[in-house]
Design an enzyme around this catalytic site. Structure first.
Site, PDB file in Angstrom:
ATOM      1  N   HIS A  44       0.655  -1.356   0.056  1.00 33.38           N
ATOM      2  CA  HIS A  44      -0.120  -0.220   0.028  1.00 33.38           C
ATOM      3  C   HIS A  44       0.889   1.362   0.094  1.00 33.38           C
ATOM      4  CE1 HIS A  44       0.896   0.686   4.277  1.00 33.38           C
ATOM      5  NE2 HIS A  44       0.691  -0.754   4.310  1.00 33.38           N
ATOM      6  N   ASP A  45       0.302   2.342  -0.609  1.00 36.00           N
ATOM      7  CA  ASP A  45       0.959   3.690  -0.663  1.00 36.00           C
ATOM      8  C   ASP A  45       2.395   3.672  -1.376  1.00 36.00           C
ATOM      9  OD1 ASP A  45      -1.229   5.091   0.942  1.00 36.00           O
ATOM     10  OD2 ASP A  45      -0.798   3.643   2.418  1.00 36.00           O
ATOM     11  N   GLY A  88       4.965  -1.309   2.610  1.00 31.42           N
ATOM     12  CA  GLY A  88       3.893  -0.102   2.188  1.00 31.42           C
ATOM     13  C   GLY A  88       4.807   1.226   2.295  1.00 31.42           C
TER      14      GLY A  88
END
Length: 265
Positions: A122-123, A140
């Site tokens: 994520h991100d 992440g």
């Protein structure tokens, strides 16, 4: 060029498919998905969430794109995965959407190769011409710049930066930032030098490479403090863009530790 959807595929009516998209058998495409022109889902692909794929991507069986972030703070917020053009995404690769606390978007550039079972957390923000080899894993919030190669079974710790043209060797555990053009390996990963093979393959001149090697030796010498060596490098090589890219990378986030060469005991 018409859209082709296999009768055994499930495509939500709200999904947006551009001209020339091919959705093979047993694929599932969710309502928030946008597929760019001529993108091909070979078979058994799952694309979910608010996920955008650009043009001419090819996604192989059992890849999962746009799944929710693997983060305990995620409470179902509507976040995104945005993927560029002409990427080759192989079997069982996974790319997650972002988190509300991390900006909400995972971004993947263009012209990349994401090999079997590679993972984009994520991100993450990933540049162009990036290669994640077999089972390479990004935690992440990682920032992976253009032309980076992550070797097989290597893991990049969350929030780590890897600069342009860097090479991460197979099985490396990367918990510190990797300078542009650097080559790292090991557990925990240490700097082995410059990514000379990558520089040669990408057309950097012998003169430029030799200058970069000299700057590297100055920057990571044993004498003086690191700040003194950094200042000396700027004074000596301020007119060399590749060297200054390394300097700017280091200065961009002084709070982050760097992968450094191993010192002899």
């Amino acid at each position: 060029m018409s859209i082709q959807v296999h009768p055994n595929a499930i495509v939500d009516p709200k999904a947006e498919l551009a001209e020339g998209v091919f959705v093979g058998p047993f694929c599932t495409v969710g309502p928030g998905v946008k597929l760019g022109a001529r993108t091909k889902l070979v078979s058994h692909v799952v694309i979910d969430g608010r996920t955008e794929l650009g043009e001419d991507n090819v996604v192989y069986p059992f890849a999962m794109l746009g799944g929710p972030p693997q983060h305990t703070a995620y409470k179902g917020e509507e976040t995104q995965l945005i993927v560029g053009d002409r990427n080759l995404i192989r079997e069982h690769a996974t790319m997650n959407t972002g988190t509300a606390g991390g900006g909400g978007v995972t971004r993947v550039g263009s012209d990349g190769l994401y090999m079997i079972e590679s993972h984009v957390g994520h991100d993450c923000v990933i540049g162009d011409n990036v290669i994640l080899t077999k089972q390479a894993t990004l935690g992440g919030h990682c920032e992976i710049a253009d032309f980076v190669i992550i070797g097989g079974l290597a893991a990049v710790h969350q929030r780590t930066r890897v600069g342009r043209h860097a090479m991460v060797g197979g099985l490396a555990a990367v918990v510190k930032d990797v300078i542009p053009y650097g080559s790292v390996w090991g557990n925990h990963a240490h700097l082995e030098g410059l990514n000379l093979l990558g520089l040669k393959r990408r057309g950097f001149s012998r003169e430029t490479i030799n200058t970069m090697r000299a700057a590297y030796r100055l920057l990571f010498a044993d004498e003086g403090t690191f700040q003194e060596r950094l200042d000396d490098t700027v004074e000596t090589y301020s007119d060399v863009p590749e060297v200054m890219e390394i300097v700017d990378f280091i200065r961009a986030d002084a709070s982050r530790p760097l992968c450094l060469p191993e010192r002899e005991v």
